[in-house]
Design a protein around this motif. Structure first.
Motif, PDB file in Angstrom:
ATOM      1  N   ARG A  39      92.024 -22.655  16.789  1.00  0.00           N
ATOM      2  CA  ARG A  39      91.813 -22.641  18.231  1.00  0.00           C
ATOM      3  C   ARG A  39      90.538 -22.216  18.460  1.00  0.00           C
ATOM      4  NH1 ARG A  39      96.154 -19.106  20.645  1.00  0.00           N
ATOM      5  NH2 ARG A  39      94.973 -19.332  22.685  1.00  0.00           N
ATOM      6  N   ARG A  75      82.412 -23.692  22.585  1.00  0.00           N
ATOM      7  CA  ARG A  75      83.027 -24.791  22.148  1.00  0.00           C
ATOM      8  C   ARG A  75      81.852 -25.688  21.256  1.00  0.00           C
ATOM      9  NH1 ARG A  75      85.528 -27.239  26.450  1.00  0.00           N
ATOM     10  NH2 ARG A  75      87.290 -25.997  25.923  1.00  0.00           N
ATOM     11  N   ARG A  97      93.664 -26.445  21.754  1.00  0.00           N
ATOM     12  CA  ARG A  97      92.932 -26.493  23.082  1.00  0.00           C
ATOM     13  C   ARG A  97      91.513 -27.183  22.503  1.00  0.00           C
ATOM     14  NH1 ARG A  97      95.705 -25.842  27.347  1.00  0.00           N
ATOM     15  NH2 ARG A  97      96.805 -24.068  27.980  1.00  0.00           N
ATOM     16  N   SER A 102      89.068 -27.836  29.351  1.00  0.00           N
ATOM     17  CA  SER A 102      88.195 -27.574  30.425  1.00  0.00           C
ATOM     18  C   SER A 102      88.176 -28.599  31.705  1.00  0.00           C
ATOM     19  CB  SER A 102      86.691 -27.771  29.877  1.00  0.00           C
ATOM     20  OG  SER A 102      86.493 -26.749  29.056  1.00  0.00           O
ATOM     21  N   GLN A 106      89.160 -26.500  34.617  1.00  0.00           N
ATOM     22  CA  GLN A 106      87.945 -26.299  35.284  1.00  0.00           C
ATOM     23  C   GLN A 106      87.543 -27.428  36.424  1.00  0.00           C
ATOM     24  OE1 GLN A 106      87.712 -24.922  31.929  1.00  0.00           O
ATOM     25  NE2 GLN A 106      88.226 -22.969  33.019  1.00  0.00           N
TER      26      GLN A 106
HETATM   27  P1  TYD Z   1      94.918 -20.452  25.839  1.00  0.00           P
HETATM   28  O1  TYD Z   1      94.555 -19.381  24.735  1.00  0.00           O
HETATM   29  O2  TYD Z   1      95.193 -21.839  25.072  1.00  0.00           O
HETATM   30  O3  TYD Z   1      96.286 -19.816  26.262  1.00  0.00           O
HETATM   31  P2  TYD Z   1      97.736 -20.335  26.456  1.00  0.00           P
HETATM   32  O4  TYD Z   1      98.150 -20.783  25.259  1.00  0.00           O
HETATM   33  O5  TYD Z   1      98.553 -19.339  27.270  1.00  0.00           O
HETATM   34  O6  TYD Z   1      97.502 -21.484  27.564  1.00  0.00           O
HETATM   35  O7  TYD Z   1      93.996 -20.520  26.740  1.00  0.00           O
HETATM   36  C1  TYD Z   1      93.965 -19.427  27.762  1.00  0.00           C
HETATM   37  C2  TYD Z   1      93.665 -19.761  29.128  1.00  0.00           C
HETATM   38  O8  TYD Z   1      92.108 -20.179  29.271  1.00  0.00           O
HETATM   39  C3  TYD Z   1      94.645 -20.846  29.603  1.00  0.00           C
HETATM   40  O9  TYD Z   1      94.898 -20.322  31.051  1.00  0.00           O
HETATM   41  C4  TYD Z   1      93.651 -22.097  29.754  1.00  0.00           C
HETATM   42  C5  TYD Z   1      92.324 -21.496  29.928  1.00  0.00           C
HETATM   43  N1  TYD Z   1      91.266 -22.450  29.326  1.00  0.00           N
HETATM   44  C6  TYD Z   1      90.481 -22.908  30.437  1.00  0.00           C
HETATM   45  O10 TYD Z   1      90.460 -22.619  31.386  1.00  0.00           O
HETATM   46  N2  TYD Z   1      89.392 -23.718  29.935  1.00  0.00           N
HETATM   47  C7  TYD Z   1      89.271 -24.058  28.577  1.00  0.00           C
HETATM   48  O11 TYD Z   1      88.182 -24.974  28.262  1.00  0.00           O
HETATM   49  C8  TYD Z   1      90.074 -23.619  27.637  1.00  0.00           C
HETATM   50  C9  TYD Z   1      90.106 -23.777  26.111  1.00  0.00           C
HETATM   51  C10 TYD Z   1      91.234 -22.668  28.066  1.00  0.00           C
END
Ligand code: TYD
Length: 224
Positions: A39, A75, A97, A102, A106
């Protein structure tokens, strides 16, 4: 040596990625693949520092643009240090992810221009996209209730306070964003109904991934 396959797992909060990810990795290994389950930021020292900035409680005022660029920066390092070298060694990479997060969070969630988020991420990744993205789809209220239960907190979703309603609206946009991305690239996405118990969802995921693996074996190797 054939290049490895690049699989990603996505979904809104509480869709079950952290439960299904290891189960899928185990299934892929049992199918005889050499698997790297990872991840972002994948243990890269630079990515870990960036993650620290993203998660720091003191940074509540972070602008959406800053957040988007930091995710993209982490990333960029992740792709070059972890993903691309593994794929080149013929390893199957499964990432919890990637770029679609994103675009959904975002872009659709925070309201940044999705085309800009896409372009920034193209620069970050050198255009590397997954071969298959498993999207665990769940309604925001069900997902948030699960996420809360997983954190061991009491109380049902829908207390109705302002923050809760904001959160529900945000995750609604994130979910709709993921579904739109899936509609735009139906060959790359497998949309999985993430309702139900762990084993039901696991079976749906495995069925979709096995179908993809069969099809990718039947496809001729791309030249070069
Ligand atoms: P993550 O670690 O995948 O946690 P979860 O499994 O609880 O979703 O992601 C952490 C947070 O970051 C989650 O709210 C999603 C956000 N996130 C973004 O907003 N943009 C991104 O590019 C990534 C990778 C995560």
């Amino acid at each position: 040596m054939p290049r490895g396959l690049f699989l990603t797992l996505e979904g809104p909060e509480g869709a079950g990625k952290s439960t299904q990810g290891p189960l899928l990795a185990e299934h892929l290994r049992r199918s005889g693949l050499d698997v790297l389950s990872t991840r972002e930021p994948g243990g890269t020292p630079i990515g870990e520092r960036i993650r620290g900035v993203l998660l720091d409680e003191a940074h509540r005022e972070m602008a959406a643009e800053t957040e988007m660029l930091l995710f993209a920066a982490a990333r960029a390092q992740f792709v070059r240090e972890v993903v691309s070298p593994a794929l080149a060694r013929g390893v199957t990479v499964l990432s919890d992810r990637y770029v679609d997060a994103s675009l959904a969070y975002q872009g659709f969630g925070r309201g940044l221009d999705v085309a800009v988020v896409r372009w920034v991420n193209e620069v970050a990744t050198g255009g590397l996209l997954p071969d298959l993205t498993v999207l665990l789809d769940i309604e925001p209220t069900a997902g948030l209730a699960r996420a809360r239960a997983a954190r061991g907190k009491e109380g049902a979703v829908g207390r109705g306070d302002r923050l809760e309603q904001e959160a529900a609206a945000f995750y609604g946009r994130v979910r709709a964003g993921f579904l739109q991305l899936a509609r735009e690239s139906p060959q790359r996405f497998a949309v999985i109904d993430a309702r139900g118990d762990v084993d039901e969802v696991r079976r749906r995921v495995i069925e979709a991934v096995d179908r993809f693996l069969r099809e990718s074996r039947e496809r001729p190797e791309p030249a070069g």
